[in-house]
Motif scaffolding. Sequence first.
Motif, PDB file in Angstrom:
ATOM      1  N   THR A   7       0.845  -1.184   0.000  1.00 58.22           N
ATOM      2  CA  THR A   7       0.000   0.000   0.000  1.00 58.22           C
ATOM      3  C   THR A   7       0.891   1.248   0.000  1.00 58.22           C
ATOM      4  O   THR A   7       2.111   1.157   0.046  1.00 58.22           O
ATOM      5  CB  THR A   7      -0.973  -0.013   1.202  1.00 58.22           C
ATOM      6  OG1 THR A   7      -1.901   1.078   1.064  1.00 58.22           O
ATOM      7  CG2 THR A   7      -0.257   0.136   2.531  1.00 58.22           C
ATOM      8  N   THR A  56     -14.553  -1.502  -0.948  1.00 54.55           N
ATOM      9  CA  THR A  56     -13.360  -2.274  -0.563  1.00 54.55           C
ATOM     10  C   THR A  56     -13.723  -3.681  -0.089  1.00 54.55           C
ATOM     11  O   THR A  56     -12.925  -4.596  -0.217  1.00 54.55           O
ATOM     12  CB  THR A  56     -12.545  -1.555   0.533  1.00 54.55           C
ATOM     13  OG1 THR A  56     -13.418  -1.217   1.604  1.00 54.55           O
ATOM     14  CG2 THR A  56     -11.895  -0.298   0.003  1.00 54.55           C
ATOM     15  N   ASN A  60     -11.907  -6.768  -1.613  1.00 54.96           N
ATOM     16  CA  ASN A  60     -11.218  -7.724  -0.743  1.00 54.96           C
ATOM     17  C   ASN A  60     -11.640  -9.155  -1.022  1.00 54.96           C
ATOM     18  O   ASN A  60     -10.802 -10.038  -1.127  1.00 54.96           O
ATOM     19  CB  ASN A  60     -11.522  -7.427   0.729  1.00 54.96           C
ATOM     20  CG  ASN A  60     -10.705  -6.271   1.251  1.00 54.96           C
ATOM     21  OD1 ASN A  60      -9.799  -5.802   0.572  1.00 54.96           O
ATOM     22  ND2 ASN A  60     -11.025  -5.811   2.435  1.00 54.96           N
ATOM     23  N   THR A  83      -2.124  -2.263  -4.482  1.00 59.08           N
ATOM     24  CA  THR A  83      -3.168  -1.226  -4.492  1.00 59.08           C
ATOM     25  C   THR A  83      -3.080  -0.380  -3.223  1.00 59.08           C
ATOM     26  O   THR A  83      -2.726  -0.898  -2.157  1.00 59.08           O
ATOM     27  CB  THR A  83      -4.601  -1.799  -4.575  1.00 59.08           C
ATOM     28  OG1 THR A  83      -5.532  -0.770  -4.208  1.00 59.08           O
ATOM     29  CG2 THR A  83      -4.838  -2.953  -3.622  1.00 59.08           C
ATOM     30  N   HIS A  84      -3.423   0.894  -3.344  1.00 63.40           N
ATOM     31  CA  HIS A  84      -3.428   1.730  -2.139  1.00 63.40           C
ATOM     32  C   HIS A  84      -4.601   1.369  -1.229  1.00 63.40           C
ATOM     33  O   HIS A  84      -4.769   1.962  -0.165  1.00 63.40           O
ATOM     34  CB  HIS A  84      -3.469   3.222  -2.512  1.00 63.40           C
ATOM     35  CG  HIS A  84      -4.736   3.643  -3.172  1.00 63.40           C
ATOM     36  ND1 HIS A  84      -5.038   3.317  -4.467  1.00 63.40           N
ATOM     37  CD2 HIS A  84      -5.792   4.345  -2.709  1.00 63.40           C
ATOM     38  CE1 HIS A  84      -6.238   3.809  -4.763  1.00 63.40           C
ATOM     39  NE2 HIS A  84      -6.713   4.436  -3.709  1.00 63.40           N
ATOM     40  N   LEU A  85      -5.391   0.361  -1.667  1.00 63.98           N
ATOM     41  CA  LEU A  85      -6.496  -0.114  -0.819  1.00 63.98           C
ATOM     42  C   LEU A  85      -6.156  -1.459  -0.174  1.00 63.98           C
ATOM     43  O   LEU A  85      -6.992  -2.037   0.513  1.00 63.98           O
ATOM     44  CB  LEU A  85      -7.773  -0.260  -1.660  1.00 63.98           C
ATOM     45  CG  LEU A  85      -8.243   1.005  -2.394  1.00 63.98           C
ATOM     46  CD1 LEU A  85      -9.365   0.667  -3.363  1.00 63.98           C
ATOM     47  CD2 LEU A  85      -8.707   2.064  -1.387  1.00 63.98           C
ATOM     48  N   TYR A  88      -6.761  -2.650   3.512  1.00 62.03           N
ATOM     49  CA  TYR A  88      -8.106  -2.986   4.013  1.00 62.03           C
ATOM     50  C   TYR A  88      -8.325  -4.493   4.073  1.00 62.03           C
ATOM     51  O   TYR A  88      -9.311  -4.963   4.621  1.00 62.03           O
ATOM     52  CB  TYR A  88      -9.195  -2.336   3.148  1.00 62.03           C
ATOM     53  CG  TYR A  88      -9.239  -0.828   3.298  1.00 62.03           C
ATOM     54  CD1 TYR A  88      -9.485  -0.255   4.547  1.00 62.03           C
ATOM     55  CD2 TYR A  88      -9.023   0.014   2.214  1.00 62.03           C
ATOM     56  CE1 TYR A  88      -9.512   1.118   4.697  1.00 62.03           C
ATOM     57  CE2 TYR A  88      -9.049   1.398   2.349  1.00 62.03           C
ATOM     58  CZ  TYR A  88      -9.296   1.935   3.592  1.00 62.03           C
ATOM     59  OH  TYR A  88      -9.327   3.289   3.749  1.00 62.03           O
ATOM     60  N   CYS A 133      -2.092   6.137   4.428  1.00 60.63           N
ATOM     61  CA  CYS A 133      -2.019   4.674   4.220  1.00 60.63           C
ATOM     62  C   CYS A 133      -1.291   3.995   5.376  1.00 60.63           C
ATOM     63  O   CYS A 133      -1.748   2.972   5.893  1.00 60.63           O
ATOM     64  CB  CYS A 133      -1.335   4.338   2.896  1.00 60.63           C
ATOM     65  SG  CYS A 133      -2.360   4.721   1.456  1.00 60.63           S
TER      66      CYS A 133
END
Length: 167
Positions: A7, A56, A60, A83-85, A88, A133
């Motif tokens: 991330t 998200t 996920n 991913t910058h997600l 999560y 992040c």
Amino acid sequence: MKTIIVTGTPGTGKTTLAKKLSEIMKFAYIDANKVIAKYNLSEGYDYKRKSKIIDTKKLNSKILEIIKEIEKSKKYGVAIIDTHLSHYIPKNKADICIVTKCGLKTLARRLKKRSYSKEKIRENMDAEIFDVCLNEAKEAGHKISVIETTGRLNFNQIAKKILREIK
Ligand SMILES: Nc1ncnc2c1ncn2[C@@H]1O[C@H](COP(=O)(O)OP(=O)(O)O)[C@@H](O)[C@H]1O
Ligand SMILES: [Mg+2]
């Protein structure tokens, strides 16, 4: 199979790092943008922020499904998710969370090269200044490894370090 998530603020070098590590170490590389496009996971577009709206939870569960498939194939010892997600993803599903960071001047230069609007550059700069992040990854309870990408990186060395940390 081990799972590495990467991330960090857009422009801090997630894709470069994740791809290099997957080349060197033969990791399975998962590009979340491709997953989002392929499975239509974008819930619309935020015109003001000029970015896709992503659920998200849906992302996920798709990523976790893909990881299971890769694991079944027995072709890879490690999967790396870009991913910058990615932070999560629940902490019990990831062996380590790499957070890429870089100097603000470097980040501004990299973002200007992209066709981002001034506002979008500002938003990403702020995200880096406030370590959004990194802080979210910490709050989620991930085991964290921060990789600074401002200077030249020795990707072989980073790969070894990460592998030691997930052993
Ligand atoms: N370690 C690095 N050294 C020098 N330049 C880098 C490094 N990592 C990324 N960059 C450059 O920064 C820009 C953004 O990198 P990228 O990997 O696409 O970031 P992200 O995936 O986090 O948005 C690219 O132009 C890339 O070439
Ligand atoms: Mg990227």
